[in-house]
Design an enzyme around this catalytic site. Sequence first.
Site, short mmCIF file in Angstrom:
data_model
loop_
_atom_site.label_atom_id
_atom_site.label_comp_id
_atom_site.label_asym_id
_atom_site.label_seq_id
_atom_site.Cartn_x
_atom_site.Cartn_y
_atom_site.Cartn_z
CD GLU A 299 -3.22 -0.93 1.99
OE1 GLU A 299 -3.19 -0.02 2.84
OE2 GLU A 299 -4.18 -1.70 1.85
CD GLU B 282 -3.77 -5.88 3.69
OE1 GLU B 282 -4.64 -5.12 4.16
OE2 GLU B 282 -2.56 -5.68 3.81
#
Length: 453
Positions: free
Chosen positions: A159, A353
């Site tokens: 991320e 995720e």
Amino acid sequence: MVFPKDFLWGASTSAYQVEGASREDGKGASVQDVKPIPEGTPDFTVCSDHYHRYIEDVALFAELGLNAYRFSIAWTRIIPDGVGEVNPKGIEFYTRLIDELRAHGIEPVVTVYHFDLPQALAEQGGWANRATIDAFVEYARVLFEHFGDKITYWQTINEQNMMTMVPENVTGGTPSEDYPLYQANHHMLVAQSAVMALCHQVLPEAKIGPAPNIGLAMPLNGTPEDVLCAQYSNALDLWLYLDAAVYGRYNTMALDAIRFAGHTLEIADGDMEILRSGRPDFIAFNYYTTSTITFVPGETPQDATGAIRGPGRRVPNPNLPTTEWGWTIDPLGFRTTAQELESRYGLPLIVTENGLGAYDQLVDGHVEDDYRIEYLRDHLTTLGQAITTGVNVFGYNPWSAIDLISTHEGFLKRYGFIYVNRDNESEKDLARIKKKSFHWYRKVIDSHGADLT
Ligand code: BGP
């Protein structure tokens, strides 16, 4: 059969949220270890105590039926100060963990860096300092040397977009006002490409890719202004990262928004060559939600002619429910996002995720997390639809394999298939308890995704 034959049925964690032992066996401090902790939540010294209980945890992962496990390596366990001496105990720990996974037939899917920059580097300016590029490449080289023969799938950075959009993820505490957000981001992009190139050079059999958080932004209304603002938002928050990783170029709209907002961004000679030199083998992406954007006059960036030059405001989507923490739940957006990734990049995809944070309750030794089952079922259904349309997805790793520390809520907000018996106030006995979703996911895996009931 919807899901491909060798599909990786996994689950996900990150080092600083699950391991604990944050100052043991020579580990250095990361920005997560020294940042101000939200009131009422624990620090990272114990977490889920996975560092000491990984054998029990891996046995449970095997019982869950996982054939993959996505986790991160703590930079500060391997090189405590970010550069320099390698810590043998750190190498030993991950060697043991990887061997344990392999012994249970579980494919390790490794993130090189997940929010835990060494504090020693942060003190030198962190990613705002070009020297961090070399530090990251050297750290990756150490991982490739020591674990290269045991790992097939690497992700560079977890991320990166959330580190730029929420800079406390990268700097620890609140960054100073003059923190050069997009300069730091640029250094990270260069470092990532250099590491992908290095990986291909030293480990020709390995596969590597970025792991941004990708969920499409959509216009609130059907007005052309909202559509343009949503397009800017996607460019700045999503495609900036993937266009650089995949094509080695800056997304034009993102660059326009960055420069128009007046951010510092200096691209040194040779940087674009480095960006072009590193090509990913796949895209890993984390998906929790989509966002909804609207044009707000006076707030949305506009130039003197009135032309929109940046994203609009994020607003709740009136058509969709939210989690207890206000995150929009959009299973169909998962399909839309996967299909958009396919049409933009045409690379294999792996979900690293996806999941639901909730206030789980342990009652008489059981956690009845039907809400989590529903969330995951709805998302796996639309992922299957994307695959049916031709999107190449080779794995699914919901967040999280086991309960762990959530950034702002500690153990109040849980995601795991396995409950960890502790809370924010006390470590209790840290016992592992299988939730209802554990049994559900095992059935999903056993049926290769055919039985989602
Ligand atoms: C992602 C991060 C994870 C994890 C997850 C859930 O952005 O990669 O590290 O924290 O979000 O977030 P939270 O715990 O804040 O609900």
